[in-house]
Design a protein around this motif. Structure first.
Motif, PDB file in Angstrom:
ATOM      1  N   ARG A  45      -9.329  -5.037   6.108  1.00  0.00           N
ATOM      2  CA  ARG A  45     -10.217  -6.043   5.507  1.00  0.00           C
ATOM      3  C   ARG A  45     -10.133  -5.997   3.981  1.00  0.00           C
ATOM      4  N   SER A  46      -8.923  -5.862   3.498  1.00  0.00           N
ATOM      5  CA  SER A  46      -8.685  -5.855   2.055  1.00  0.00           C
ATOM      6  C   SER A  46      -7.667  -6.937   1.720  1.00  0.00           C
ATOM      7  N   ILE A  47      -7.577  -7.284   0.440  1.00  0.00           N
ATOM      8  CA  ILE A  47      -6.669  -8.326  -0.004  1.00  0.00           C
ATOM      9  C   ILE A  47      -5.849  -7.799  -1.168  1.00  0.00           C
ATOM     10  N   ARG A  48      -4.590  -8.199  -1.211  1.00  0.00           N
ATOM     11  CA  ARG A  48      -3.701  -7.737  -2.272  1.00  0.00           C
ATOM     12  C   ARG A  48      -3.865  -8.607  -3.513  1.00  0.00           C
ATOM     13  N   VAL A  49      -3.899  -7.940  -4.651  1.00  0.00           N
ATOM     14  CA  VAL A  49      -4.026  -8.609  -5.946  1.00  0.00           C
ATOM     15  C   VAL A  49      -2.871  -8.127  -6.828  1.00  0.00           C
ATOM     16  N   ARG A  50      -2.308  -9.049  -7.598  1.00  0.00           N
ATOM     17  CA  ARG A  50      -1.219  -8.684  -8.513  1.00  0.00           C
ATOM     18  C   ARG A  50      -1.658  -8.933  -9.953  1.00  0.00           C
ATOM     19  N   ALA A  51      -1.455  -7.929 -10.782  1.00  0.00           N
ATOM     20  CA  ALA A  51      -1.737  -8.045 -12.211  1.00  0.00           C
ATOM     21  C   ALA A  51      -0.453  -7.811 -12.990  1.00  0.00           C
ATOM     22  N   THR A  52      -0.357  -8.424 -14.163  1.00  0.00           N
ATOM     23  CA  THR A  52       0.808  -8.262 -15.029  1.00  0.00           C
ATOM     24  C   THR A  52       0.371  -7.632 -16.339  1.00  0.00           C
ATOM     25  N   LEU A  59      -5.996   1.798  -6.665  1.00  0.00           N
ATOM     26  CA  LEU A  59      -4.701   2.374  -7.015  1.00  0.00           C
ATOM     27  C   LEU A  59      -3.608   1.345  -6.768  1.00  0.00           C
ATOM     28  N   GLY A  60      -2.653   1.284  -7.674  1.00  0.00           N
ATOM     29  CA  GLY A  60      -1.545   0.348  -7.529  1.00  0.00           C
ATOM     30  C   GLY A  60      -0.242   0.975  -7.976  1.00  0.00           C
ATOM     31  N   THR A  61       0.855   0.393  -7.535  1.00  0.00           N
ATOM     32  CA  THR A  61       2.189   0.873  -7.880  1.00  0.00           C
ATOM     33  C   THR A  61       2.846  -0.114  -8.829  1.00  0.00           C
ATOM     34  N   LEU A  94      -0.615   3.795 -10.763  1.00  0.00           N
ATOM     35  CA  LEU A  94      -1.583   3.408 -11.788  1.00  0.00           C
ATOM     36  C   LEU A  94      -2.965   3.258 -11.176  1.00  0.00           C
ATOM     37  N   THR A  95      -3.962   3.684 -11.924  1.00  0.00           N
ATOM     38  CA  THR A  95      -5.357   3.445 -11.555  1.00  0.00           C
ATOM     39  C   THR A  95      -5.804   2.162 -12.242  1.00  0.00           C
ATOM     40  N   VAL A 112       1.686  -4.969 -11.205  1.00  0.00           N
ATOM     41  CA  VAL A 112       0.950  -3.939 -10.470  1.00  0.00           C
ATOM     42  C   VAL A 112       0.274  -4.605  -9.275  1.00  0.00           C
ATOM     43  N   ASP A 113       0.636  -4.168  -8.083  1.00  0.00           N
ATOM     44  CA  ASP A 113       0.015  -4.669  -6.857  1.00  0.00           C
ATOM     45  C   ASP A 113      -1.004  -3.646  -6.374  1.00  0.00           C
ATOM     46  N   PHE A 114      -2.239  -4.106  -6.145  1.00  0.00           N
ATOM     47  CA  PHE A 114      -3.291  -3.228  -5.653  1.00  0.00           C
ATOM     48  C   PHE A 114      -4.163  -3.997  -4.673  1.00  0.00           C
ATOM     49  N   SER A 115      -5.000  -3.277  -3.939  1.00  0.00           N
ATOM     50  CA  SER A 115      -5.848  -3.908  -2.919  1.00  0.00           C
ATOM     51  C   SER A 115      -7.312  -3.706  -3.269  1.00  0.00           C
TER      52      SER A 115
END
Length: 349
Positions: free
Chosen positions: A246-253, A59-61, A267-268, A200-203
Motif C-alpha cells: 500500500r505504498s506508491i513510488r515517487v521520483r525526485a531529481t 529511503l531511496g536509491t 539516500l535518506t 532518486v526513487d523512493f516509496s
C-alpha cells in the motif's frame, strides 16, 4: 576534700546540659546538609513556540539521469580506442574505431561508379535533346544512378556502424577492451552515465499521497557526506500503488553538477508536508508511564511531574499539544533520578 565532692554533681550537670544542647542542635544541621545533598543535578530546556516542519522520511536509491552500456553493433576487431577510464565526454564523440578497410574501399568504389553513371546520364540527356537516342535509354541510365546512390547509402551506414560514438554527454566508466580485440554485438566496451542530475526513487505510504505533488522540494542525505543535505524536486509520482505494501513510488531529481552523488548510493529522503507553529521540546524530556507521557516542570528548584499530550515527532524533537505553556522550564537530562516534587539543582541555568 568535702568541697571537691560537693562540686562534682554541679560539674556533672553542666556537662550533661552541654551534651543535650549539642544533641538537639546536631540533627538540624545534618538535616540541612542532607537536604542540600538530595537536590538532584539536572539539565533543562525552556518550552518555546517555533516552526515545526511535518515531514515524510524514506529511503531511496540514486540512479543516473541517463545510463547505458556502450556496445558495438557489428562483429569486428578494434582498430583504435579514443578514450581513457573515467573520461568526461560529449554527445557524438568517437570512442572506438573498428576495422573498416573493406567498407571504406567499397564506398570509394561506389562513389567512382556513381560519378561515371552521372556522366553517362548527362551524355544521353544531351543526345536525347537532339533525338539521337531513345527516352527509354535515358530512363534506364537515370535508374542506374539512383540504384548506385542507394548502394552508397547502405555502404556508408555500414561504415558508420564501425564507429562507436557517445549517445549523450556523460562520464565514462572502466574500459573493458583493448586494441586488436574481437568484439561482438552485446559485448560491453565501457559504461556511460549522465550524473549531472541524479534521480532518486523512493516509496511513501498511501496515507501520505495527498501531501506530495510534482515540483515539491525534497532533501536527501548520504552516509558518505555526514551532516550535508542535497536539495531536489519531485518530478514524478507513479500512477499505481503497490497492492501488497500500500505504498506508491515517487521520483525526485537532484542537481549534481559537482558529481558528488553516484548511482547506487543509498539516500535518506525527507519530504516536507507542512510547517506548524507549535510548542516544541527535546524528545528526551518525555517520561513514558504506561500509555501516557509526562515531563518534569521545574519551579523554584522543585520538579513537578506533569502529564502532556504530544503531537508530531521529528528526530530529537516532539510537538507538545497540551500540558505545558511557553516559557516553562522542563528537565531534559536527569529525569530517571527525579521524583515528583523533589528538589533539583539546574546545572545549565
Amino acid at each position: 576534700m568535702s568541697s571537691r565532692l560537693s562540686l562534682s554533681p554541679l560539674l556533672l550537670g553542666v556537662v550533661l546540659l552541654a551534651g543535650v544542647v549539642v544533641y538537639l542542635n546536631m540533627p538540624q544541621e545534618e538535616s540541612k546538609t542532607n537536604a542540600g545533598a538530595r537536590a538532584t543535578p539536572v539539565k533543562t530546556a525552556v518550552v518555546s513556540s517555533r516552526a515545526f516542519p511535518i515531514t515524510i522520511e524514506s529511503l531511496g536509491t540514486a540512479t543516473a539521469n541517463e545510463s547505458v552500456n556502450i556496445t558495438a553493433q557489428v562483429t569486428d576487431t578494434v582498430k583504435a580506442i579514443n578514450f581513457d577510464d573515467g573520461d568526461k565526454i560529449a554527445e557524438g564523440e568517437l570512442l572506438v574505431q573498428l576495422n573498416n578497410t573493406e567498407e571504406r574501399a567499397r564506398v570509394e568504389e561506389l562513389k567512382a561508379n556513381i560519378d561515371e553513371a552521372k556522366r553517362q546520364f548527362t551524355r544521353i540527356a544531351d543526345l536525347r535533346q537532339s533525338n539521337a537516342t531513345s527516352e527509354q535509354l535515358l530512363d534506364e541510365q537515370q535508374a542506374r544512378v539512383k540504384a548506385l546512390q542507394a548502394q552508397l547509402d547502405v555502404a556508408l551506414a555500414q561504415l558508420n556502424d564501425l564507429q562507436v560514438r557517445a549517445p549523450f554527454n556523460g562520464l565514462l566508466g572502466n574500459r573493458e577492451i583493448s586494441v586488436g580485440s574481437l568484439i561482438q554485438p552485446g559485448d560491453t566496451i565501457t559504461t556511460l552515465d549522465d550524473i549531472s542530475q541524479i534521480k532518486v526513487d523512493f516509496s511513501i505510504a498511501e496515507n501520505h499521497l495527498a501531501s506530495v505533488a510534482k515540483g515539491q522540494t525534497v532533501s536527501a542525505s548520504s552516509v558518505a557526506y555526514p551532516g550535508e543535505e542535497f536539495t531536489g524536486k519531485i518530478t514524478n509520482i507513479d500512477t499505481r500503488l503497490d497492492p501488497v505494501s500500500r505504498s506508491i513510488r515517487v521520483r525526485a531529481t537532484i542537481d549534481n553538477q559537482d558529481s558528488r552523488l553516484r548511482p547506487g548510493m543509498l539516500l535518506t529522503v525527507v519530504v516536507e508536508k507542512r510547517v506548524l507553529s507549535a510548542l516544541v521540546l527535546p524528545e528526551k524530556a518525555l517520561v513514558p508511564v504506561q500509555d501516557k507521557q509526562f515531563v518534569y516542570v521545574v519551579k523554584d528548584n522543585v520538579a513537578y511531574q506533569t502529564e502532556v499530550e504530544i503531537g508530531e515527532r521529528r528526530p530529537g524533537q516532539v510537538q507538545i499539544v497540551s500540558g505545558v505553556s511557553e516559557g516553562d522550564e522542563v528537565i531534559t537530562e536527569g529525569t530517571l533520578r527525579v521524583r515528583d516534587q523533589s528538589p533539583v539543582n539546574v546545572l545549565n541555568r
